[in-house]
Write a protein that holds these residues in place. Structure first.
Motif, mmCIF file in Angstrom:
data_model
loop_
_atom_site.group_PDB
_atom_site.id
_atom_site.type_symbol
_atom_site.label_atom_id
_atom_site.label_comp_id
_atom_site.label_asym_id
_atom_site.label_seq_id
_atom_site.Cartn_x
_atom_site.Cartn_y
_atom_site.Cartn_z
ATOM 1 N N LYS A 40 0.828 -1.211 0.000
ATOM 2 C CA LYS A 40 0.000 0.000 0.000
ATOM 3 C C LYS A 40 0.860 1.258 0.000
ATOM 4 O O LYS A 40 0.479 2.279 -0.586
ATOM 5 N N GLU A 41 2.000 1.182 0.647
ATOM 6 C CA GLU A 41 2.911 2.324 0.668
ATOM 7 C C GLU A 41 3.700 2.431 -0.633
ATOM 8 O O GLU A 41 3.944 3.531 -1.135
ATOM 9 N N HIS A 42 4.125 1.304 -1.167
ATOM 10 C CA HIS A 42 5.014 1.316 -2.320
ATOM 11 C C HIS A 42 4.322 1.638 -3.644
ATOM 12 O O HIS A 42 4.869 2.388 -4.463
ATOM 13 N N PHE A 43 3.152 1.066 -3.899
ATOM 14 C CA PHE A 43 2.545 1.186 -5.219
ATOM 15 C C PHE A 43 2.316 2.627 -5.683
ATOM 16 O O PHE A 43 2.586 2.947 -6.851
ATOM 17 N N PRO A 44 1.812 3.535 -4.845
ATOM 18 C CA PRO A 44 1.621 4.906 -5.319
ATOM 19 C C PRO A 44 2.918 5.574 -5.790
ATOM 20 O O PRO A 44 2.895 6.452 -6.644
ATOM 21 N N ILE A 45 4.051 5.130 -5.245
ATOM 22 C CA ILE A 45 5.345 5.662 -5.678
ATOM 23 C C ILE A 45 5.813 4.960 -6.945
ATOM 24 O O ILE A 45 6.213 5.604 -7.926
ATOM 25 N N LEU A 46 5.737 3.637 -6.951
ATOM 26 C CA LEU A 46 6.207 2.857 -8.103
ATOM 27 C C LEU A 46 5.452 3.218 -9.373
ATOM 28 O O LEU A 46 6.018 3.249 -10.471
ATOM 29 N N PHE A 47 4.165 3.512 -9.229
ATOM 30 C CA PHE A 47 3.308 3.756 -10.383
ATOM 31 C C PHE A 47 3.769 4.973 -11.191
ATOM 32 O O PHE A 47 3.544 5.036 -12.397
ATOM 33 N N TYR A 48 4.418 5.904 -10.525
ATOM 34 C CA TYR A 48 4.816 7.137 -11.210
ATOM 35 C C TYR A 48 6.325 7.254 -11.409
ATOM 36 O O TYR A 48 6.778 8.111 -12.167
ATOM 37 N N GLU A 49 7.096 6.375 -10.767
ATOM 38 C CA GLU A 49 8.551 6.475 -10.852
ATOM 39 C C GLU A 49 9.175 5.466 -11.813
ATOM 40 O O GLU A 49 10.344 5.602 -12.174
ATOM 41 N N TYR A 50 8.404 4.461 -12.233
ATOM 42 C CA TYR A 50 8.963 3.392 -13.070
ATOM 43 C C TYR A 50 8.157 3.204 -14.351
ATOM 44 O O TYR A 50 6.969 3.513 -14.400
ATOM 45 N N ASP A 51 8.846 2.678 -15.377
ATOM 46 C CA ASP A 51 8.159 2.358 -16.632
ATOM 47 C C ASP A 51 7.357 1.074 -16.510
ATOM 48 O O ASP A 51 6.379 0.883 -17.233
ATOM 49 N N ALA A 52 7.793 0.192 -15.615
ATOM 50 C CA ALA A 52 7.136 -1.108 -15.480
ATOM 51 C C ALA A 52 7.220 -1.599 -14.046
ATOM 52 O O ALA A 52 8.206 -1.339 -13.342
#
Length: 337
Positions: A40-52
């Motif tokens: 829950k903490e990681h996904f909002p960051i990963l979604f905008y910082e990575y291509d995949a």
């Protein structure tokens, strides 16, 4: 491509580590980072910082985690889902433009598992217009028309590509000859079309596919012959499945402006070469650029091929091929937004 791998179980974490080791060896993967638990903490960051995002977890956890974040097939990252045992690699989100389908196939090969692709054009062996655009690094001006053209392709209808007659489109023709998926295209020519555009039309519907700038950055030892530089560049382009005629520019640092091998290569390939000023390279900052202390000790800059490619590709460009060495030659490739 910048990839985040996230897992929730110990078994999944072990698989994530094995997969990262393999992906790190791939020059088309710019970086690959691991995350474990706290989805829950990681996904909002990963979604905008990575291509995949590669999610090693139950599909229910994944779907609930990304549902509030999904916006558009144009902007969403590629998301693939893998079970803890690594039996299935499922393309879950942004299969075409985001590259999830291609990544799912790549990962499945690496871990000897079964890829699962559900996009209708792919399962019906048809070439989606958005797949063509992604593979050839073309920007789509009107993404709302993707659905119409893909439906027409599924129905076996013929669409029209209008090209400028003064531009070499060998990369497009070669791609269409080699692709194993079906698409029916009628070609027409008009000087009213810009040389870097492909106009797609059918029944009053239109879209423009515009070339993103592809720039190959080159570094080499002093006096390196053209043949060796050419061999390195060809291997890099082959890895990306890019034809030389699709490359818009070669580049290097200004300290290489009299390098005979690079100048000969530009003439041989009929691709312009530009040299970046040392001051620009000194000021350039990017977390994706590999820093070389050896290069810094000699020239006062931390790199040649990667920063040169990114600078000449323009603002907000990104690496699609990280610095890779070939016997005294380094190659990096960047593409404009």
């Amino acid at each position: 491509m910048k990839i985040a791998i996230i897992s929730v179980s110990d078994k999944g974490h072990e698989l994530a580590n094995r997969l990262k080791e393999k992906l790190d060896m791939d020059s088309t993967i710019i970086k690959c980072d691991l995350y474990h638990k706290n989805v829950k903490e990681h996904f909002p960051i990963l979604f905008y910082e990575y291509d995949a995002i590669i999610a090693i977890m139950a599909s229910g956890i994944l779907i609930r985690s990304i549902a509030p974040l999904v916006e558009s097939k144009v902007t969403d990252p590629a998301v693939i889902n893998i079970d803890d045992n690594g039996k299935f690699v499922i393309s879950t989100l942004s299969g075409h433009l985001g590259g999830a389908n291609e990544l799912a196939n790549k990962v499945a090969d690496l871990i000897d598992s079964t890829p699962v692709i559900t996009t209708s054009t792919d399962v019906n062996k048809k070439l989606g217009i958005d797949v063509l655009a992604k593979d050839l690094y073309l920007r789509i001006d009107n993404t709302k028309e993707i659905l119409f053209f893909n439906k027409a392709i599924l129905e076996g209808r013929e669409i029209t590509f209008t090209l400028n007659p003064n531009r070499n489109f060998d990369y497009l023709f070669d791609y269409l000859r080699k692709v194993t998926l079906e698409i029916y295209v009628l070609f027409s020519y008009s000087s009213d079309v810009d040389t870097d555009e492909i106009h797609v039309s059918l029944d009053g519907h239109e879209m423009v596919l515009k070339e993103r700038k592809i720039v190959a950055g080159i570094g080499c030892r002093r006096g390196k012959e053209c043949k060796f530089i050419h061999d390195g560049l060809k291997k890099s382009l082959d890895d990306l499945k890019i034809l030389p005629s699709r490359v818009n520019m070669l580049t290097s640092a200004e300290i290489k402006k009299d390098e005979k091998g690079i100048l000969e290569l530009s003439e041989k390939m009929n691709i312009p070469v530009r040299f970046v000023e040392i001051d620009k390279l000194k000021l350039f900052e990017s977390c994706d650029v590999a820093k070389s202390e050896f290069v810094y000790s000699k020239f006062g800059i931390y790199g040649v091929c990667e920063p040169s490619a990114l600078i000449m590709a323009g603002f907000d460009s990104k690496l699609i091929y990280k610095k890779t060495s070939y016997d005294g030659v380094t190659i990096a490739i960047a593409v404009s937004k």
